[in-house]
Design a protein around this motif. Structure first.
Motif, PDB file in Angstrom:
ATOM      1  N   SER A  22       0.799  12.520 -10.261  1.00 11.96           N
ATOM      2  CA  SER A  22      -0.281  12.868 -11.180  1.00 11.96           C
ATOM      3  C   SER A  22      -0.410  11.831 -12.290  1.00 11.96           C
ATOM      4  O   SER A  22      -1.512  11.388 -12.634  1.00 11.96           O
ATOM      5  CB  SER A  22      -0.027  14.250 -11.781  1.00 11.96           C
ATOM      6  OG  SER A  22      -1.007  14.561 -12.747  1.00 11.96           O
ATOM      7  N   LEU A  23       0.738  11.430 -12.858  1.00 11.32           N
ATOM      8  CA  LEU A  23       0.725  10.414 -13.910  1.00 11.32           C
ATOM      9  C   LEU A  23       0.242   9.074 -13.372  1.00 11.32           C
ATOM     10  O   LEU A  23      -0.504   8.349 -14.040  1.00 11.32           O
ATOM     11  CB  LEU A  23       2.125  10.275 -14.513  1.00 11.32           C
ATOM     12  CG  LEU A  23       2.625  11.468 -15.334  1.00 11.32           C
ATOM     13  CD1 LEU A  23       4.091  11.268 -15.717  1.00 11.32           C
ATOM     14  CD2 LEU A  23       1.773  11.657 -16.587  1.00 11.32           C
ATOM     15  N   MET A  24       0.676   8.739 -12.144  1.00  7.62           N
ATOM     16  CA  MET A  24       0.253   7.487 -11.533  1.00  7.62           C
ATOM     17  C   MET A  24      -1.254   7.489 -11.290  1.00  7.62           C
ATOM     18  O   MET A  24      -1.949   6.509 -11.578  1.00  7.62           O
ATOM     19  CB  MET A  24       0.999   7.268 -10.219  1.00  7.62           C
ATOM     20  CG  MET A  24       0.609   5.987  -9.492  1.00  7.62           C
ATOM     21  SD  MET A  24       1.031   4.488 -10.412  1.00  7.62           S
ATOM     22  CE  MET A  24       2.805   4.462 -10.186  1.00  7.62           C
ATOM     23  N   ASN A  25      -1.761   8.610 -10.781  1.00  4.23           N
ATOM     24  CA  ASN A  25      -3.200   8.710 -10.535  1.00  4.23           C
ATOM     25  C   ASN A  25      -3.991   8.617 -11.836  1.00  4.23           C
ATOM     26  O   ASN A  25      -5.063   8.010 -11.881  1.00  4.23           O
ATOM     27  CB  ASN A  25      -3.524  10.023  -9.820  1.00  4.23           C
ATOM     28  CG  ASN A  25      -3.074  10.014  -8.371  1.00  4.23           C
ATOM     29  OD1 ASN A  25      -2.951   8.958  -7.764  1.00  4.23           O
ATOM     30  ND2 ASN A  25      -2.819  11.193  -7.822  1.00  4.23           N
ATOM     31  N   GLN A  26      -3.449   9.217 -12.887  1.00  2.00           N
ATOM     32  CA  GLN A  26      -4.108   9.145 -14.186  1.00  2.00           C
ATOM     33  C   GLN A  26      -4.144   7.706 -14.686  1.00  2.00           C
ATOM     34  O   GLN A  26      -5.170   7.233 -15.192  1.00  2.00           O
ATOM     35  CB  GLN A  26      -3.381  10.032 -15.195  1.00  2.00           C
ATOM     36  CG  GLN A  26      -4.027  10.023 -16.579  1.00  2.00           C
ATOM     37  CD  GLN A  26      -3.295  10.919 -17.568  1.00  2.00           C
ATOM     38  OE1 GLN A  26      -2.458  11.729 -17.177  1.00  2.00           O
ATOM     39  NE2 GLN A  26      -3.607  10.768 -18.840  1.00  2.00           N
ATOM     40  N   ARG A  27      -3.024   6.991 -14.518  1.00  2.00           N
ATOM     41  CA  ARG A  27      -2.982   5.591 -14.964  1.00  2.00           C
ATOM     42  C   ARG A  27      -3.930   4.732 -14.138  1.00  2.00           C
ATOM     43  O   ARG A  27      -4.593   3.837 -14.662  1.00  2.00           O
ATOM     44  CB  ARG A  27      -1.556   5.050 -14.860  1.00  2.00           C
ATOM     45  CG  ARG A  27      -1.421   3.691 -15.551  1.00  2.00           C
ATOM     46  CD  ARG A  27      -0.037   3.147 -15.528  1.00  2.00           C
ATOM     47  NE  ARG A  27       0.034   1.914 -16.295  1.00  2.00           N
ATOM     48  CZ  ARG A  27       0.913   0.957 -16.086  1.00  2.00           C
ATOM     49  NH1 ARG A  27       1.817   1.088 -15.135  1.00  2.00           N
ATOM     50  NH2 ARG A  27       0.917  -0.133 -16.827  1.00  2.00           N
ATOM     51  N   ILE A  28      -3.985   5.005 -12.843  1.00  2.00           N
ATOM     52  CA  ILE A  28      -4.899   4.267 -11.973  1.00  2.00           C
ATOM     53  C   ILE A  28      -6.340   4.483 -12.424  1.00  2.00           C
ATOM     54  O   ILE A  28      -7.130   3.534 -12.504  1.00  2.00           O
ATOM     55  CB  ILE A  28      -4.708   4.696 -10.504  1.00  2.00           C
ATOM     56  CG1 ILE A  28      -3.399   4.115  -9.959  1.00  2.00           C
ATOM     57  CG2 ILE A  28      -5.890   4.239  -9.644  1.00  2.00           C
ATOM     58  CD1 ILE A  28      -3.026   4.620  -8.589  1.00  2.00           C
ATOM     59  N   ARG A  29      -6.682   5.724 -12.739  1.00  2.00           N
ATOM     60  CA  ARG A  29      -8.047   6.010 -13.207  1.00  2.00           C
ATOM     61  C   ARG A  29      -8.341   5.297 -14.522  1.00  2.00           C
ATOM     62  O   ARG A  29      -9.434   4.763 -14.732  1.00  2.00           O
ATOM     63  CB  ARG A  29      -8.241   7.524 -13.358  1.00  2.00           C
ATOM     64  CG  ARG A  29      -8.353   8.274 -12.033  1.00  2.00           C
ATOM     65  CD  ARG A  29      -8.852   9.690 -12.244  1.00  2.00           C
ATOM     66  NE  ARG A  29      -7.900  10.490 -13.007  1.00  2.00           N
ATOM     67  CZ  ARG A  29      -6.934  11.214 -12.460  1.00  2.00           C
ATOM     68  NH1 ARG A  29      -6.774  11.226 -11.142  1.00  2.00           N
ATOM     69  NH2 ARG A  29      -6.123  11.929 -13.219  1.00  2.00           N
ATOM     70  N   GLU A  30      -7.351   5.278 -15.422  1.00  2.00           N
ATOM     71  CA  GLU A  30      -7.536   4.611 -16.714  1.00  2.00           C
ATOM     72  C   GLU A  30      -7.736   3.108 -16.528  1.00  2.00           C
ATOM     73  O   GLU A  30      -8.608   2.501 -17.161  1.00  2.00           O
ATOM     74  CB  GLU A  30      -6.326   4.870 -17.615  1.00  2.00           C
ATOM     75  CG  GLU A  30      -6.220   6.311 -18.098  1.00  2.00           C
ATOM     76  CD  GLU A  30      -4.919   6.573 -18.836  1.00  2.00           C
ATOM     77  OE1 GLU A  30      -4.045   5.666 -18.832  1.00  2.00           O
ATOM     78  OE2 GLU A  30      -4.771   7.668 -19.407  1.00  2.00           O
ATOM     79  N   ILE A  31      -6.933   2.502 -15.662  1.00  2.00           N
ATOM     80  CA  ILE A  31      -7.046   1.058 -15.410  1.00  2.00           C
ATOM     81  C   ILE A  31      -8.375   0.739 -14.737  1.00  2.00           C
ATOM     82  O   ILE A  31      -9.046  -0.241 -15.083  1.00  2.00           O
ATOM     83  CB  ILE A  31      -5.860   0.575 -14.553  1.00  2.00           C
ATOM     84  CG1 ILE A  31      -4.569   0.645 -15.373  1.00  2.00           C
ATOM     85  CG2 ILE A  31      -6.096  -0.845 -14.046  1.00  2.00           C
ATOM     86  CD1 ILE A  31      -3.322   0.358 -14.580  1.00  2.00           C
ATOM     87  N   ALA A  32      -8.763   1.575 -13.779  1.00  2.00           N
ATOM     88  CA  ALA A  32     -10.040   1.370 -13.094  1.00  2.00           C
ATOM     89  C   ALA A  32     -11.198   1.427 -14.084  1.00  2.00           C
ATOM     90  O   ALA A  32     -12.120   0.602 -14.036  1.00  2.00           O
ATOM     91  CB  ALA A  32     -10.215   2.415 -11.997  1.00  2.00           C
ATOM     92  N   LEU A  33     -11.137   2.382 -15.002  1.00  5.67           N
ATOM     93  CA  LEU A  33     -12.191   2.526 -16.005  1.00  5.67           C
ATOM     94  C   LEU A  33     -12.201   1.341 -16.966  1.00  5.67           C
ATOM     95  O   LEU A  33     -13.259   0.817 -17.322  1.00  5.67           O
ATOM     96  CB  LEU A  33     -11.986   3.835 -16.776  1.00  5.67           C
ATOM     97  CG  LEU A  33     -13.038   4.169 -17.845  1.00  5.67           C
ATOM     98  CD1 LEU A  33     -14.410   4.339 -17.203  1.00  5.67           C
ATOM     99  CD2 LEU A  33     -12.643   5.441 -18.593  1.00  5.67           C
ATOM    100  N   ARG A  34     -11.011   0.888 -17.362  1.00  2.00           N
ATOM    101  CA  ARG A  34     -10.909  -0.213 -18.325  1.00  2.00           C
ATOM    102  C   ARG A  34     -11.498  -1.506 -17.771  1.00  2.00           C
ATOM    103  O   ARG A  34     -12.185  -2.246 -18.472  1.00  2.00           O
ATOM    104  CB  ARG A  34      -9.449  -0.440 -18.706  1.00  2.00           C
ATOM    105  CG  ARG A  34      -9.264  -1.493 -19.814  1.00  2.00           C
ATOM    106  CD  ARG A  34      -7.835  -1.984 -19.900  1.00  2.00           C
ATOM    107  NE  ARG A  34      -6.860  -0.910 -19.825  1.00  2.00           N
ATOM    108  CZ  ARG A  34      -5.553  -1.117 -19.644  1.00  2.00           C
ATOM    109  NH1 ARG A  34      -5.102  -2.364 -19.496  1.00  2.00           N
ATOM    110  NH2 ARG A  34      -4.721  -0.110 -19.585  1.00  2.00           N
ATOM    111  N   TYR A  35     -11.242  -1.778 -16.485  1.00  4.38           N
ATOM    112  CA  TYR A  35     -11.674  -3.047 -15.904  1.00  4.38           C
ATOM    113  C   TYR A  35     -12.960  -2.932 -15.088  1.00  4.38           C
ATOM    114  O   TYR A  35     -13.447  -3.939 -14.564  1.00  4.38           O
ATOM    115  CB  TYR A  35     -10.564  -3.627 -15.029  1.00  4.38           C
ATOM    116  CG  TYR A  35      -9.379  -4.127 -15.822  1.00  4.38           C
ATOM    117  CD1 TYR A  35      -9.375  -5.406 -16.374  1.00  4.38           C
ATOM    118  CD2 TYR A  35      -8.267  -3.319 -16.028  1.00  4.38           C
ATOM    119  CE1 TYR A  35      -8.295  -5.868 -17.101  1.00  4.38           C
ATOM    120  CE2 TYR A  35      -7.176  -3.776 -16.757  1.00  4.38           C
ATOM    121  CZ  TYR A  35      -7.199  -5.046 -17.290  1.00  4.38           C
ATOM    122  OH  TYR A  35      -6.128  -5.506 -18.014  1.00  4.38           O
ATOM    123  N   GLY A  36     -13.492  -1.719 -14.974  1.00  8.22           N
ATOM    124  CA  GLY A  36     -14.760  -1.554 -14.274  1.00  8.22           C
ATOM    125  C   GLY A  36     -14.652  -1.552 -12.763  1.00  8.22           C
ATOM    126  O   GLY A  36     -15.564  -2.016 -12.066  1.00  8.22           O
TER     127      GLY A  36
END
Length: 206
Positions: A22-36
């Protein structure tokens, strides 16, 4: 009692695994959002590179602006130093790539712009946004006797490069589905003096 402890241990392990995912998926979503990017692309990079630190290094490298690169067109320019000298008089500073003797990184731009110089219009060079597009023709290294199929060929950077490597001999079949992009391909072939290429407008997947 032992059985009870085993069950609890399994439950704890599953809980921790779920929490980590869950934490990994959250971080992945955050990184995806940050870099577009879309999340699945971050997951794909993670699978390829093995760690999130390496993924972040890759994404950061994508953010850095690329210096334009030109390829001296040996079909029209016998000695690339002639082209370098002409562009230097226009205020350009060029650095030759170590792995491709006909390509130069543009360190400082002059005037007029690279796409508007007489040298460009005469077909003395091809202009790239970066050096990566030079790699496929170099790796393929087609010979003058080869028949080459180039799919999604427009606007022609790789096509004209292969024609140069082949010495304008052999045959290149350049395929693209877009009528508009084929206009750019045809224009570049004519501008750079390519004569060994046949253009087809069609879906290369069929």
């Amino acid at each position: 009692m032992v059985k009870y402890e085993i069950v609890r241990s399994r439950d704890l392990g599953e809980y921790l695994r779920t929490k980590i995912l869950s934490l990994m998926n959250q971080r992945i979503r955050e990184i995806a959002l940050r870099y577009g990017y879309r999340s699945y692309m971050i997951v794909r990079y993670l699978d390829m590179l093995g760690s999130m630190d390496e993924v972040l290094k890759l994404l950061e490298s994508f953010e850095r602006p690329l210096k334009p690169v030109i390829r001296c067109n040996k079909l029209k320019v016998h000695d690339c130093r002639y082209l370098v000298n002409r562009l230097s008089k226009l205020g350009y500073t060029l650095e030759r790539l170590e792995w491709e003797p006909t390509a130069y990184r543009v360190l400082r731009e002059g005037s007029p712009s690279l796409g508007a110089t007489h040298e460009f219009l005469l077909g003395f060079y091809y202009l790239y946004r970066g050096s990566a597009s030079l790699l496929p023709p170099i790796i393929l290294n087609p010979s003058p006797k080869d028949l080459v199929l180039d799919l999604a060929a427009a606007p022609g950077g790789k096509t004209t490069h292969m024609a140069q490597i082949m010495g304008n001999e052999g045959v290149i079949v350049a395929v693209d589905i877009s009528r508009i992009r084929i206009r750019a391909l045809r224009s570049n072939l004519e501008r750079l003096g390519v004569r060994n290429t046949v253009i087809l407008r069609m879906d290369g997947t069929k």
